[in-house]
Design a protein around this motif. Structure first.
Motif, PDB file in Angstrom:
ATOM      1  N   VAL A   1       0.817  -1.140  -0.076  1.00 12.18           N
ATOM      2  CA  VAL A   1       0.121   0.067  -0.176  1.00 12.18           C
ATOM      3  C   VAL A   1       0.945   1.305   0.029  1.00 12.18           C
ATOM      4  O   VAL A   1       0.593   2.447  -0.920  1.00 12.18           O
ATOM      5  N   PRO A   2       2.090   1.490   0.813  1.00  8.97           N
ATOM      6  CA  PRO A   2       2.672   2.529   0.908  1.00  8.97           C
ATOM      7  C   PRO A   2       3.456   2.670  -0.367  1.00  8.97           C
ATOM      8  O   PRO A   2       3.465   3.759  -1.000  1.00  8.97           O
ATOM      9  N   GLN A   3       3.934   1.643  -1.197  1.00  7.28           N
ATOM     10  CA  GLN A   3       4.471   1.914  -2.694  1.00  7.28           C
ATOM     11  C   GLN A   3       3.690   2.302  -3.357  1.00  7.28           C
ATOM     12  O   GLN A   3       3.778   3.063  -4.439  1.00  7.28           O
ATOM     13  N   ARG A   4       2.418   1.880  -3.673  1.00 12.06           N
ATOM     14  CA  ARG A   4       1.271   1.979  -4.351  1.00 12.06           C
ATOM     15  C   ARG A   4       1.100   3.688  -4.043  1.00 12.06           C
ATOM     16  O   ARG A   4       1.108   4.623  -5.362  1.00 12.06           O
ATOM     17  N   ARG A   5       1.071   4.170  -2.929  1.00 10.09           N
ATOM     18  CA  ARG A   5       0.763   5.618  -2.761  1.00 10.09           C
ATOM     19  C   ARG A   5       1.980   6.461  -3.194  1.00 10.09           C
ATOM     20  O   ARG A   5       1.680   7.491  -4.013  1.00 10.09           O
ATOM     21  N   TRP A   6       3.260   5.866  -3.040  1.00  7.06           N
ATOM     22  CA  TRP A   6       4.394   6.853  -3.552  1.00  7.06           C
ATOM     23  C   TRP A   6       4.259   6.587  -5.202  1.00  7.06           C
ATOM     24  O   TRP A   6       4.738   7.562  -5.830  1.00  7.06           O
ATOM     25  N   LEU A   7       4.094   5.430  -5.674  1.00 11.11           N
ATOM     26  CA  LEU A   7       4.283   5.818  -6.999  1.00 11.11           C
ATOM     27  C   LEU A   7       3.015   6.620  -7.698  1.00 11.11           C
ATOM     28  O   LEU A   7       3.215   7.133  -8.722  1.00 11.11           O
ATOM     29  N   GLU A   8       1.716   6.431  -7.050  1.00 14.21           N
ATOM     30  CA  GLU A   8       0.987   7.546  -7.400  1.00 14.21           C
ATOM     31  C   GLU A   8       1.400   9.088  -7.399  1.00 14.21           C
ATOM     32  O   GLU A   8       0.916   9.967  -8.113  1.00 14.21           O
ATOM     33  N   ARG A   9       1.822   9.177  -6.469  1.00 13.93           N
ATOM     34  CA  ARG A   9       2.422  10.517  -6.084  1.00 13.93           C
ATOM     35  C   ARG A   9       3.540  10.965  -7.258  1.00 13.93           C
ATOM     36  O   ARG A   9       3.530  12.072  -7.765  1.00 13.93           O
ATOM     37  N   ILE A  10       4.542   9.955  -7.398  1.00 10.64           N
ATOM     38  CA  ILE A  10       5.607  10.214  -8.389  1.00 10.64           C
ATOM     39  C   ILE A  10       4.693  10.434  -9.791  1.00 10.64           C
ATOM     40  O   ILE A  10       5.303  11.184 -10.488  1.00 10.64           O
ATOM     41  N   GLY A  11       3.630   9.549 -10.085  1.00  6.26           N
ATOM     42  CA  GLY A  11       3.016   9.864 -11.412  1.00  6.26           C
ATOM     43  C   GLY A  11       2.517  11.285 -11.367  1.00  6.26           C
ATOM     44  O   GLY A  11       2.446  12.065 -12.477  1.00  6.26           O
ATOM     45  N   LYS A  12       1.884  11.759 -10.464  1.00  2.33           N
ATOM     46  CA  LYS A  12       1.249  13.131 -10.498  1.00  2.33           C
ATOM     47  C   LYS A  12       2.462  14.213 -10.518  1.00  2.33           C
ATOM     48  O   LYS A  12       2.435  14.996 -11.462  1.00  2.33           O
ATOM     49  N   GLN A  13       3.644  13.975 -10.085  1.00  9.94           N
ATOM     50  CA  GLN A  13       4.749  14.750 -10.137  1.00  9.94           C
ATOM     51  C   GLN A  13       5.318  14.838 -11.546  1.00  9.94           C
ATOM     52  O   GLN A  13       5.797  15.622 -12.258  1.00  9.94           O
ATOM     53  N   ILE A  14       5.442  13.363 -12.251  1.00 10.64           N
ATOM     54  CA  ILE A  14       5.748  13.351 -13.511  1.00 10.64           C
ATOM     55  C   ILE A  14       4.604  14.343 -14.526  1.00 10.64           C
ATOM     56  O   ILE A  14       5.134  14.860 -15.448  1.00 10.64           O
ATOM     57  N   LYS A  15       3.618  14.203 -14.193  1.00  8.54           N
ATOM     58  CA  LYS A  15       2.618  15.061 -14.966  1.00  8.54           C
ATOM     59  C   LYS A  15       2.893  16.499 -14.694  1.00  8.54           C
ATOM     60  O   LYS A  15       2.643  17.306 -15.771  1.00  8.54           O
ATOM     61  N   ALA A  16       3.151  16.994 -13.648  1.00  8.65           N
ATOM     62  CA  ALA A  16       3.254  18.327 -13.499  1.00  8.65           C
ATOM     63  C   ALA A  16       4.862  19.071 -14.010  1.00  8.65           C
ATOM     64  O   ALA A  16       4.852  19.895 -14.525  1.00  8.65           O
ATOM     65  N   GLU A  17       5.780  18.179 -13.862  1.00 10.28           N
ATOM     66  CA  GLU A  17       7.085  18.585 -14.237  1.00 10.28           C
ATOM     67  C   GLU A  17       7.873  17.867 -15.286  1.00 10.28           C
ATOM     68  O   GLU A  17       8.618  18.235 -15.672  1.00 10.28           O
ATOM     69  N   THR A  18       7.148  16.823 -16.045  1.00  9.72           N
ATOM     70  CA  THR A  18       7.766  16.233 -17.002  1.00  9.72           C
ATOM     71  C   THR A  18       9.029  15.130 -16.548  1.00  9.72           C
ATOM     72  O   THR A  18       9.082  14.128 -16.941  1.00  9.72           O
ATOM     73  N   ILE A  19       9.910  15.743 -15.916  1.00 12.11           N
ATOM     74  CA  ILE A  19      11.194  15.104 -15.489  1.00 12.11           C
ATOM     75  C   ILE A  19      11.078  14.848 -13.918  1.00 12.11           C
ATOM     76  O   ILE A  19      11.170  15.843 -13.159  1.00 12.11           O
ATOM     77  N   VAL A  20      11.071  13.800 -13.840  1.00 15.37           N
ATOM     78  CA  VAL A  20      11.326  13.404 -12.084  1.00 15.37           C
ATOM     79  C   VAL A  20      12.594  12.352 -12.014  1.00 15.37           C
ATOM     80  O   VAL A  20      12.553  11.388 -12.564  1.00 15.37           O
ATOM     81  N   ASP A  21      13.604  12.970 -11.260  1.00 12.39           N
ATOM     82  CA  ASP A  21      14.720  12.652 -11.153  1.00 12.39           C
ATOM     83  C   ASP A  21      14.985  12.525  -9.707  1.00 12.39           C
ATOM     84  O   ASP A  21      14.221  12.853  -8.796  1.00 12.39           O
ATOM     85  N   ARG A  22      16.175  12.004  -9.260  1.00 13.67           N
ATOM     86  CA  ARG A  22      16.639  11.915  -7.971  1.00 13.67           C
ATOM     87  C   ARG A  22      16.494  13.293  -7.062  1.00 13.67           C
ATOM     88  O   ARG A  22      16.057  13.463  -6.059  1.00 13.67           O
ATOM     89  N   ALA A  23      16.807  14.504  -8.000  1.00 13.57           N
ATOM     90  CA  ALA A  23      16.705  15.804  -7.293  1.00 13.57           C
ATOM     91  C   ALA A  23      15.367  16.087  -6.886  1.00 13.57           C
ATOM     92  O   ALA A  23      14.873  16.492  -5.767  1.00 13.57           O
ATOM     93  N   ALA A  24      14.423  15.752  -7.772  1.00 16.01           N
ATOM     94  CA  ALA A  24      12.879  16.015  -7.625  1.00 16.01           C
ATOM     95  C   ALA A  24      12.249  15.161  -6.463  1.00 16.01           C
ATOM     96  O   ALA A  24      11.507  15.650  -5.660  1.00 16.01           O
ATOM     97  N   LEU A  25      13.105  14.090  -6.269  1.00 23.32           N
ATOM     98  CA  LEU A  25      12.493  13.142  -5.172  1.00 23.32           C
ATOM     99  C   LEU A  25      13.183  13.606  -3.880  1.00 23.32           C
ATOM    100  O   LEU A  25      12.917  12.898  -2.673  1.00 23.32           O
TER     101      LEU A  25
END
Length: 178
Positions: free
Chosen positions: A115-139
């Motif tokens: 469940v925590p992994q799914r939630r984080w993946l969904e957050r990462i997905g939202k961030q990719i939509k917003a920023e296009t690039i999600v890398d180590r610095a973004a995390l």
């Protein structure tokens, strides 16, 4: 009211001149090679530089969206990367948010996640939509830092495989077999 397209009078001409610009500059602008061949490797700096170069040449994301809409009667909120790949490679022009949703769905279905992994993946997905690039610095900033402890902590949540998971997510966005 009539819209101008730089030296082009019709949206078709504008989009064709964009395609010609890309083909002429493919070997001169390294970020174009990355976008067309290895989009998952595109960095935030390369994307910023590419947007500035294209804006200067008269090919902003907004102008491309407008020309596409006027030529096809389709209102597609594609990203600049999508327009480049469509013009240079013939990729389907799919709204970026839809690409992100499909990629996230693919990753979520690829294995059983906690469940925590799914939630984080969904957050990462939202961030990719917003920023296009999600890398180590973004995390390592914002919500990821304050709630998740940044990349190192999130990496532990994913059993040390977060970097590969993010790479797979970025690859899935531009997978042409959608």
């Amino acid at each position: 009211m009539e819209r101008g397209y730089g030296n082009a009078e019709r949206p078709e001409d504008y989009l064709e001149s964009f395609r010609a610009f890309l083909l002429e500059n493919m070997n001169k602008i390294p970020a174009l090679v990355v976008v067309t061949q290895r989009p998952r490797e595109l960095t935030r700096a390369q994307l910023k530089e590419l947007r500035m170069l294209l804006d200067t040449a008269g090919y902003s994301e907004t102008n491309l969206q407008t020309a596409w809409r006027e030529m096809t009667n389709e209102d597609i909120a594609a990203s600049i990367i999508g327009f480049i790949r469509q013009a240079a490679l013939g990729d389907a022009l799919i709204p970026y948010s839809e690409r992100c949703d499909r990629a996230l769905k693919t990753i979520l279905a690829s294995q059983p996640w906690t469940v925590p992994q799914r939630r984080w993946l969904e957050r990462i997905g939202k961030q990719i939509k917003a920023e296009t690039i999600v890398d180590r610095a973004a995390l390592d900033r914002g919500e990821f830092k304050s709630q998740g402890g940044g990349f190192e902590r999130l990496n532990k949540v994913f059993g040390g495989d977060l970097e590969n998971i993010v790479i797979k997510l970025h690859e899935s966005i531009w997978n042409t077999a959608i």
